[in-house]
Write a protein that holds these residues in place. Structure first.
Motif, mmCIF file in Angstrom:
data_model
loop_
_atom_site.group_PDB
_atom_site.id
_atom_site.type_symbol
_atom_site.label_atom_id
_atom_site.label_comp_id
_atom_site.label_asym_id
_atom_site.label_seq_id
_atom_site.Cartn_x
_atom_site.Cartn_y
_atom_site.Cartn_z
ATOM 1 N N VAL A 14 -83.836 -0.512 39.811
ATOM 2 C CA VAL A 14 -82.535 -1.037 39.418
ATOM 3 C C VAL A 14 -81.985 -0.123 38.324
ATOM 4 O O VAL A 14 -82.644 0.099 37.306
ATOM 5 C CB VAL A 14 -82.624 -2.492 38.905
ATOM 6 C CG1 VAL A 14 -81.253 -2.957 38.411
ATOM 7 C CG2 VAL A 14 -83.121 -3.410 40.019
ATOM 8 N N SER A 15 -80.800 0.408 38.573
ATOM 9 C CA SER A 15 -80.211 1.416 37.691
ATOM 10 C C SER A 15 -78.973 0.886 36.980
ATOM 11 O O SER A 15 -78.131 0.227 37.584
ATOM 12 C CB SER A 15 -79.820 2.654 38.524
ATOM 13 O OG SER A 15 -79.030 3.547 37.773
ATOM 14 N N GLN A 16 -78.881 1.199 35.681
ATOM 15 C CA GLN A 16 -77.661 0.924 34.927
ATOM 16 C C GLN A 16 -76.760 2.155 35.012
ATOM 17 O O GLN A 16 -77.188 3.266 34.705
ATOM 18 C CB GLN A 16 -77.993 0.619 33.462
ATOM 19 C CG GLN A 16 -78.841 -0.619 33.248
ATOM 20 C CD GLN A 16 -78.102 -1.907 33.553
ATOM 21 O OE1 GLN A 16 -76.878 -1.961 33.526
ATOM 22 N NE2 GLN A 16 -78.841 -2.966 33.830
ATOM 23 N N GLN A 17 -75.532 1.962 35.428
ATOM 24 C CA GLN A 17 -74.580 3.059 35.522
ATOM 25 C C GLN A 17 -73.773 3.149 34.226
ATOM 26 O O GLN A 17 -73.141 2.176 33.821
ATOM 27 C CB GLN A 17 -73.642 2.837 36.709
ATOM 28 C CG GLN A 17 -74.322 2.869 38.063
ATOM 29 C CD GLN A 17 -74.765 4.265 38.447
ATOM 30 O OE1 GLN A 17 -74.042 5.240 38.253
ATOM 31 N NE2 GLN A 17 -75.967 4.384 39.001
ATOM 32 N N LYS A 18 -73.807 4.317 33.585
ATOM 33 C CA LYS A 18 -73.132 4.471 32.299
ATOM 34 C C LYS A 18 -72.282 5.738 32.258
ATOM 35 O O LYS A 18 -72.334 6.558 33.177
ATOM 36 C CB LYS A 18 -74.152 4.471 31.168
ATOM 37 C CG LYS A 18 -74.840 3.113 30.985
ATOM 38 C CD LYS A 18 -75.402 2.937 29.601
ATOM 39 C CE LYS A 18 -75.831 1.503 29.352
ATOM 40 N NZ LYS A 18 -76.272 1.284 27.954
ATOM 41 N N GLY A 31 -66.043 21.127 28.694
ATOM 42 C CA GLY A 31 -64.783 20.555 28.266
ATOM 43 C C GLY A 31 -63.771 20.348 29.372
ATOM 44 O O GLY A 31 -62.598 20.073 29.101
ATOM 45 N N LYS A 32 -64.209 20.431 30.617
ATOM 46 C CA LYS A 32 -63.294 20.219 31.741
ATOM 47 C C LYS A 32 -63.018 18.732 31.956
ATOM 48 O O LYS A 32 -62.016 18.371 32.569
ATOM 49 C CB LYS A 32 -63.880 20.826 33.018
ATOM 50 C CG LYS A 32 -64.027 22.345 32.965
ATOM 51 C CD LYS A 32 -64.649 22.872 34.246
ATOM 52 C CE LYS A 32 -64.797 24.387 34.192
ATOM 53 N NZ LYS A 32 -65.453 24.929 35.422
ATOM 54 N N VAL A 33 -63.941 17.890 31.473
ATOM 55 C CA VAL A 33 -63.764 16.442 31.561
ATOM 56 C C VAL A 33 -64.144 15.836 30.212
ATOM 57 O O VAL A 33 -64.766 16.492 29.362
ATOM 58 C CB VAL A 33 -64.624 15.815 32.682
ATOM 59 C CG1 VAL A 33 -64.217 16.352 34.042
ATOM 60 C CG2 VAL A 33 -66.108 16.060 32.425
ATOM 61 N N ASP A 34 -63.782 14.580 30.019
ATOM 62 C CA ASP A 34 -64.059 13.876 28.764
ATOM 63 C C ASP A 34 -65.210 12.889 28.884
ATOM 64 O O ASP A 34 -65.694 12.372 27.874
ATOM 65 C CB ASP A 34 -62.801 13.130 28.309
ATOM 66 C CG ASP A 34 -61.605 14.067 28.212
ATOM 67 O OD1 ASP A 34 -61.574 14.872 27.270
ATOM 68 O OD2 ASP A 34 -60.728 14.000 29.097
ATOM 69 N N GLY A 35 -65.624 12.605 30.108
ATOM 70 C CA GLY A 35 -66.731 11.692 30.340
ATOM 71 C C GLY A 35 -67.474 12.078 31.612
ATOM 72 O O GLY A 35 -66.914 12.733 32.495
ATOM 73 N N PHE A 36 -68.729 11.686 31.685
ATOM 74 C CA PHE A 36 -69.584 11.996 32.835
ATOM 75 C C PHE A 36 -70.306 10.723 33.243
ATOM 76 O O PHE A 36 -71.025 10.120 32.433
ATOM 77 C CB PHE A 36 -70.574 13.095 32.449
ATOM 78 C CG PHE A 36 -71.716 13.301 33.398
ATOM 79 C CD1 PHE A 36 -71.526 13.374 34.774
ATOM 80 C CD2 PHE A 36 -73.018 13.445 32.911
ATOM 81 C CE1 PHE A 36 -72.588 13.569 35.641
ATOM 82 C CE2 PHE A 36 -74.090 13.647 33.762
ATOM 83 C CZ PHE A 36 -73.872 13.714 35.137
ATOM 84 N N ALA A 37 -70.124 10.268 34.470
ATOM 85 C CA ALA A 37 -70.685 9.003 34.950
ATOM 86 C C ALA A 37 -71.931 9.250 35.787
ATOM 87 O O ALA A 37 -71.919 10.037 36.735
ATOM 88 C CB ALA A 37 -69.643 8.246 35.771
ATOM 89 N N LEU A 38 -73.000 8.524 35.428
ATOM 90 C CA LEU A 38 -74.260 8.661 36.149
ATOM 91 C C LEU A 38 -75.171 7.508 35.718
ATOM 92 O O LEU A 38 -74.829 6.728 34.838
ATOM 93 C CB LEU A 38 -74.922 10.006 35.818
ATOM 94 C CG LEU A 38 -75.999 10.507 36.794
ATOM 95 C CD1 LEU A 38 -75.397 10.823 38.157
ATOM 96 C CD2 LEU A 38 -76.691 11.746 36.232
ATOM 97 N N SER A 39 -76.342 7.420 36.338
ATOM 98 C CA SER A 39 -77.290 6.394 35.928
ATOM 99 C C SER A 39 -77.785 6.683 34.517
ATOM 100 O O SER A 39 -77.834 7.839 34.072
ATOM 101 C CB SER A 39 -78.475 6.344 36.889
ATOM 102 O OG SER A 39 -79.288 7.496 36.748
ATOM 103 N N GLU A 40 -78.171 5.633 33.820
ATOM 104 C CA GLU A 40 -78.587 5.780 32.423
ATOM 105 C C GLU A 40 -79.793 6.702 32.280
ATOM 106 O O GLU A 40 -79.824 7.569 31.392
ATOM 107 C CB GLU A 40 -78.916 4.401 31.846
ATOM 108 C CG GLU A 40 -79.328 4.429 30.390
ATOM 109 C CD GLU A 40 -79.539 3.043 29.808
ATOM 110 O OE1 GLU A 40 -79.571 2.922 28.581
ATOM 111 O OE2 GLU A 40 -79.674 2.087 30.601
ATOM 112 N N LEU A 41 -80.789 6.554 33.157
ATOM 113 C CA LEU A 41 -81.990 7.361 33.028
ATOM 114 C C LEU A 41 -81.733 8.830 33.322
ATOM 115 O O LEU A 41 -82.216 9.712 32.600
ATOM 116 C CB LEU A 41 -83.084 6.817 33.950
ATOM 117 C CG LEU A 41 -83.700 5.496 33.506
ATOM 118 C CD1 LEU A 41 -84.605 4.943 34.584
ATOM 119 C CD2 LEU A 41 -84.472 5.678 32.211
ATOM 120 N N ALA A 42 -80.982 9.108 34.367
ATOM 121 C CA ALA A 42 -80.653 10.499 34.686
ATOM 122 C C ALA A 42 -79.819 11.118 33.564
ATOM 123 O O ALA A 42 -79.995 12.287 33.212
ATOM 124 C CB ALA A 42 -79.918 10.585 36.016
#
Length: 279
Positions: free
Chosen positions: A123-127, A184-195
């Protein structure tokens, strides 16, 4: 009166028999795997600690790989890994080029219409990761900003749902989406918490990064099985359930993610059917 046309009964019986045989053949992937002597498992190969190339041996190792190996061993066949991109996971399975998928495959109702999911085995938390110096401390601070995510991933869908005011940029794989944040091409990066934690450790002392405290979603992962393969799906689920009972599943978690690893995580889930009623 017009004559009624009918086929001889033997032709009708033959047609019915052929259809029945085709149905059995298409739903006997388990038998095909045993006859072939190998289980072809799709995995990413770029998602440490789930599946990645060991620098010392060049072998693909990880949490997902160990679960693939357990299923292969339960069948008495050898394991063949096939590396796939995130967006290719379901097409590779649906088109019969792999037998199962163990590739950070999060459950969603949309995906469940295309493939079957096994019991959850993670079970992964997406952050969302941001640069500390930018002053972004909540999802609201990303409105009008750019966020990167792997193409075809659950993270991509989570951003659309939770941060609709942001501009989403997708990349071929997680490393590429991460580099976009560093450059600096983006302001945020979305992925699983552990990765994400692994990526942050790679640049510790060079770039100050942080994870926003909010979770976009808690995502159960399952092994993907092609639709119409009840025997294979049952075998996979029985294998996973047996691993939970024996403690093997917990040992795999501790090996890759537990207190003695870089992630220092505790296992707060158990293997079992994915709860879909509320999703």
């Amino acid at each position: 009166m017009p004559q009624e046309h009918s086929f001889p009964k033997r032709f009708v019986a033959l047609a019915v028999g052929l259809l029945a045989f085709a149905g059995i053949a298409s739903a006997d992937q388990l038998g095909t795997i045993k006859q072939r002597g190998s289980l072809v498992c799709a995995t990413l190969g770029t998602a440490e600690p789930f599946s990645f190339s060991d620098p010392a041996t060049r072998e693909i190792r990880g949490y997902d790989v160990d679960f693939c190996k357990a299923v292969a061993d339960s069948l008495g066949v050898k394991l063949e890994l096939k590396l796939v991109a995130v967006e290719a996971r379901i097409p590779e399975l649906s088109q019969g080029r792999v037998d199962i998928v163990a590739a950070n495959l999060g459950y969603s109702p949309q995906r469940a219409e295309q493939i079957d999911f096994s019991h959850q085995y993670f079970v992964s938390q997406q952050k969302i990761m941001v640069r500390t110096g930018d002053g972004i401390r909540a999802f609201s601070g990303l409105n009008g900003k750019r966020i990167s995510a792997p193409k075809g991933s659950s993270s991509e869908q989570a951003v659309k749902a939770k941060v609709p005011g942001a501009e989403l940029l997708t990349f071929q794989d997680p490393p590429s989406a991460f580099v976009a944040l560093l450059q600096g091409k983006v302001d945020g990066f979305a992925l699983s918490e552990l990765a994400s934690t692994r990526f942050m450790r790679q640049v510790a002392g060079k770039t100050e990064l942080m994870l926003l405290p909010e979770s976009m979603m808690a995502e159960p992962w399952g092994l993907g099985v092609r639709k119409g393969e009840p025997a294979l799906l049952k075998h996979v689920n029985d294998t996973l359930a047996g691993m939970e009972r024996s403690g093997e599943a917990a040992k795999i978690f501790d090996k890759w993610l537990g207190p003695a690893t870089l992630y220092k995580s505790s296992r707060d889930f158990s293997i079992g059917p994915i709860a879909t009623a509320s999703r």
